[in-house]
Design a protein around this motif. Structure first.
Motif, PDB file in Angstrom:
ATOM      1  N   GLY A  29       0.819  -1.208   0.000  1.00 45.20           N
ATOM      2  CA  GLY A  29       0.000   0.000   0.000  1.00 45.20           C
ATOM      3  C   GLY A  29       0.853   1.257   0.000  1.00 45.20           C
ATOM      4  N   LYS A  94      -8.628  -5.078   7.228  1.00 48.50           N
ATOM      5  CA  LYS A  94      -8.338  -5.899   6.048  1.00 48.50           C
ATOM      6  C   LYS A  94      -9.270  -5.547   4.897  1.00 48.50           C
ATOM      7  CE  LYS A  94      -8.387 -10.751   4.581  1.00 48.50           C
ATOM      8  NZ  LYS A  94      -8.478 -12.162   5.047  1.00 48.50           N
ATOM      9  N   ILE A  98      -8.707  -3.780   0.981  1.00 50.98           N
ATOM     10  CA  ILE A  98      -9.205  -4.347  -0.281  1.00 50.98           C
ATOM     11  C   ILE A  98     -10.036  -3.311  -1.047  1.00 50.98           C
ATOM     12  CG2 ILE A  98     -10.746  -6.091  -1.264  1.00 50.98           C
ATOM     13  CD1 ILE A  98      -9.882  -7.963   1.036  1.00 50.98           C
ATOM     14  N   ASP A 101      -7.760  -0.505  -2.379  1.00 51.55           N
ATOM     15  CA  ASP A 101      -6.916  -0.965  -3.478  1.00 51.55           C
ATOM     16  C   ASP A 101      -7.708  -1.018  -4.789  1.00 51.55           C
ATOM     17  OD1 ASP A 101      -4.520  -1.841  -4.582  1.00 51.55           O
ATOM     18  OD2 ASP A 101      -4.982  -3.945  -4.243  1.00 51.55           O
ATOM     19  N   ALA A 102      -8.939  -1.490  -4.715  1.00 53.73           N
ATOM     20  CA  ALA A 102      -9.784  -1.547  -5.912  1.00 53.73           C
ATOM     21  C   ALA A 102     -10.046  -0.142  -6.465  1.00 53.73           C
ATOM     22  CB  ALA A 102     -11.109  -2.240  -5.577  1.00 53.73           C
ATOM     23  N   ILE A 105      -6.807   1.101  -8.230  1.00 50.60           N
ATOM     24  CA  ILE A 105      -6.597   0.482  -9.548  1.00 50.60           C
ATOM     25  C   ILE A 105      -7.517   1.114 -10.587  1.00 50.60           C
ATOM     26  CG2 ILE A 105      -6.883  -1.678 -10.836  1.00 50.60           C
ATOM     27  CD1 ILE A 105      -5.880  -3.161  -8.336  1.00 50.60           C
ATOM     28  N   GLY A 203      -0.464  -2.587  -6.780  1.00 48.59           N
ATOM     29  CA  GLY A 203      -1.857  -2.683  -6.356  1.00 48.59           C
ATOM     30  C   GLY A 203      -2.388  -4.097  -6.484  1.00 48.59           C
ATOM     31  N   ALA A 204      -2.015  -4.764  -7.577  1.00 45.49           N
ATOM     32  CA  ALA A 204      -2.435  -6.155  -7.785  1.00 45.49           C
ATOM     33  C   ALA A 204      -1.800  -7.077  -6.742  1.00 45.49           C
ATOM     34  CB  ALA A 204      -2.059  -6.601  -9.194  1.00 45.49           C
ATOM     35  N   LEU A 206      -0.845  -6.260  -3.705  1.00 41.52           N
ATOM     36  CA  LEU A 206      -1.526  -6.017  -2.433  1.00 41.52           C
ATOM     37  C   LEU A 206      -2.865  -6.736  -2.394  1.00 41.52           C
ATOM     38  CD1 LEU A 206      -1.992  -4.531   0.273  1.00 41.52           C
ATOM     39  CD2 LEU A 206      -2.819  -2.574  -1.054  1.00 41.52           C
ATOM     40  N   LEU A 207      -3.624  -6.659  -3.479  1.00 37.48           N
ATOM     41  CA  LEU A 207      -4.959  -7.246  -3.522  1.00 37.48           C
ATOM     42  C   LEU A 207      -4.903  -8.758  -3.350  1.00 37.48           C
ATOM     43  CD1 LEU A 207      -7.911  -6.377  -3.934  1.00 37.48           C
ATOM     44  CD2 LEU A 207      -7.621  -6.829  -6.371  1.00 37.48           C
ATOM     45  N   VAL A 208      -3.962  -9.400  -4.024  1.00 35.23           N
ATOM     46  CA  VAL A 208      -3.838 -10.861  -3.932  1.00 35.23           C
ATOM     47  C   VAL A 208      -3.335 -11.276  -2.557  1.00 35.23           C
ATOM     48  CG1 VAL A 208      -2.588 -12.865  -4.819  1.00 35.23           C
ATOM     49  CG2 VAL A 208      -3.490 -11.155  -6.410  1.00 35.23           C
ATOM     50  N   ILE A 211      -5.709 -10.873   0.897  1.00 38.66           N
ATOM     51  CA  ILE A 211      -6.832 -11.806   1.045  1.00 38.66           C
ATOM     52  C   ILE A 211      -6.484 -12.941   2.003  1.00 38.66           C
ATOM     53  CG2 ILE A 211      -8.223 -13.534  -0.192  1.00 38.66           C
ATOM     54  CD1 ILE A 211      -8.121 -11.666  -2.628  1.00 38.66           C
TER      55      ILE A 211
END
Length: 539
Positions: A29, A94, A98, A101-102, A105, A203-204, A206-208, A211
């Motif tokens: 992040g 958490k 998410i 981050d979305a 992006i 960003g991708a 972080l997103l993966v 989770i």
């Protein structure tokens, strides 16, 4: 002061590997806004970017337009930080990451695809505001999320990792700009679209990664989900749920929250100013973030190529390359600072040494620019060369002091039950003055020239004085015991912490909240986690 021991650091990494992995994932992040911070200054100097939007760099309004393009992201960040209180408090740390981050992006995608069949800046502005909203939300939640999961022995180092990833993002974007400038010729829009597109990569990641991480155990306690909190704490500590260290730490968290569960916004605002200590802890995080921006670091981050040219470095590529080297120095110094200063030297001395070094560097650059102003075509002199060295010297001191430490202290010193609110206020302050610096730096460089550096140097002197009298030492103090550092005469206590052998942190490093509480709290501590669960559920 503790000795610098690399073996101890390596042993910590092995012992606390799950915490470090969680830290690394969340710290992507920090890389998000680091990447944008670094890329935009280089993009603005590209002929291809100016051509795509039909900008005239010789126009008297160009510097003001540069400030608008850079600072509109900070406007989005401000409102993202403002929303962090509600989002992270309602949905959890958490899920907040998410969501943020979305949003980031989406904003990056809009920026990458703008200027197609148009030269209007409107779509770029919209994309930067949306991306900034996500960045602002992330910036407020990441230090909170890491701080609420990390062990007290490595908490400062872990929270500071967000700054390490931030400067890594800055450096990577610098070199992407440099490489593109060398290898892509002409006025192709790919020169500036590629940097905007590549910022979606962290960003991708972080997103993966996020989770698969656990929620903050302290947020779960606040929401009365005690059994989930026990599982989350046991997971991040790599111990069984019924291990005595897990049950004791959970008992302390439960004790600290008693009477403060699920406080609405108005109640949290009242709690933040309910006493002298609470007001000081609330304002402390805000003041630290205010000072961080007035070090002048973001004036260099955003406009490094222009600054290098103003002190005598010739050519666009030379300016971009020097900026990339600046980024490498920043990464190395931040990493070394986290390894050997944050936990060993301590937060307070890191800030003191950092402020003194920053002041020297800024004053030299300013005085040299006043006495030996450079003109177009002039060759580098010895004094100009040392001015360039001072830019790097500035970042050496910033990287282990006022870079990571304000995030560390803000997260640590915010009480559990109002941490979301205080971190939102602190990061709103940071982004507000980040916006101000981004907006006024090109104007100051144009109008008051060397006075820009003298102003930032003077601010660094004020930071030094503030740190002596107003900043306590918090290293190795349990999160639920830090409030004791703000009891009584705050200035007297903070001044005492300046002398390492009298530091109050040493006396509190083994302090347990359950040892000093009232009879109800003692009962929770003696009977363990299940009693704590029942106590809160009954309440």
């Amino acid at each position: 002061m503790a000795k610098f021991d690399i073996r101890m650091v390596l042993a910590d990494i092995k012992a606390y590997r799950k915490v470090y992995f969680l830290t690394a994932v969340a710290s992507f992040g920090g890389m998000l806004f680091g990447w944008d911070t670094g890329l935009i200054g280089g993009v603005l100097t590209m002929d291809a970017f100016q051509h795509s939007f039909n900008l005239d760099k010789t126009s008297p309004d160009f510097s003001n337009l540069q400030g608008n393009i850079v600072s509109v992201l900070q406007a989005g960040c401000f409102f993202g930080a403002l929303s962090s209180f509600y989002v992270s408090d309602k949905f959890g740390r958490k899920m907040a990451l998410i969501i943020a981050d979305a949003i980031f992006i989406l904003g990056s995608l809009i920026q990458t695809l703008c200027a197609i069949n148009t030269t209007s800046l409107a779509q770029l502005y919209v994309g930067r505001v949306i991306g900034g909203f996500g960045v602002g939300l992330i910036s407020a939640v990441v230090p909170t999320y890491i701080g609420e999961n990390a062990n007290k022995e490595i908490r400062g180092r872990c929270i500071g990792c967000m700054q390490l990833f931030n400067v890594t993002g800055i450096c990577l974007s610098f070199f992407v700009n440099y490489g593109i400038n060398i290898h892509i010729k002409g006025l192709s829009s790919a020169k500036w679209r590629i940097p905007f597109a590549l910022q979606m990569l962290p960003g991708a990641l972080l997103l993966v990664g996020i989770i698969f991480q656990n929620e903050s155990p302290r947020w779960l306690v606040e929401k009365n989900r005690l059994r989930d909190a026990a599982k989350a704490l046991a997971r991040v500590r790599s111990k069984a749920v019924d291990h005595k260290d897990v049950t004791q730490e959970l008992d302390e968290i439960v004790t600290d929250f008693q009477g403060h569960e699920k406080l609405p916004l108005v109640a949290q605002l009242k709690a933040s100013v309910s006493s002298k200590r609470m007001f000081y802890q609330t304002s402390f995080a805000v003041i630290l973030m205010f000072w961080q921006q007035w070090t002048g670091t973001n004036s260099i981050n955003y406009y490094a190529p222009q600054i290098f040219q103003s002190i005598g470095l010739k050519g666009q590529s030379a300016g971009l390359f020097a900026t990339g080297v600046y980024g490498i120095v920043k990464i190395v110094c931040t990493a070394l600072g986290l390894m050997f200063a944050t936990e060993q030297l301590g937060r307070k001395y890191s800030l003191l040494i950092g402020a003194a070094g920053q002041a020297f560097a800024m004053f030299y650059i300013g005085v040299n620019s006043a006495v030996n102003p450079t003109k177009a075509g002039d060759s580098l002199t010895g004094t100009s060369t040392f001015a360039i060295v001072c830019v790097y010297l500035f970042v050496v001191f910033y990287s282990f002091g006022w870079g990571p430490i304000p995030f560390v202290l803000s997260s640590e010193c915010s009480p559990n039950h109002v941490r979301s609110l205080i971190m939102a206020a602190a990061l709103m302050t940071q982004w507000l003055f980040n916006f101000v610096i981004a907006k006024i730096t090109p104007i100051m460089l144009d109008k008051i020239t060397y006075g820009t550096f003298l102003l930032f140097g003077s601010c660094c002197i004020l930071m030094f004085v503030y740190t002596i009298f107003c900043v306590p030492e918090t290293k190795n103090v349990p999160l639920e015991s830090i409030h004791l550092l703000f009891e009584g005469n705050i200035i007297k206590g903070a001044t005492k912490d300046t002398i390492p052998r009298y530091s109050r942190a040493k006396k509190l490093q083994n302090h347990h909240v359950t040892n000093d509480a009232d009879s109800d709290v003692d009962q929770v501590g003696q009977k363990g986690t299940v009693t704590g669960v029942q106590h809160i559920e009954d309440a």
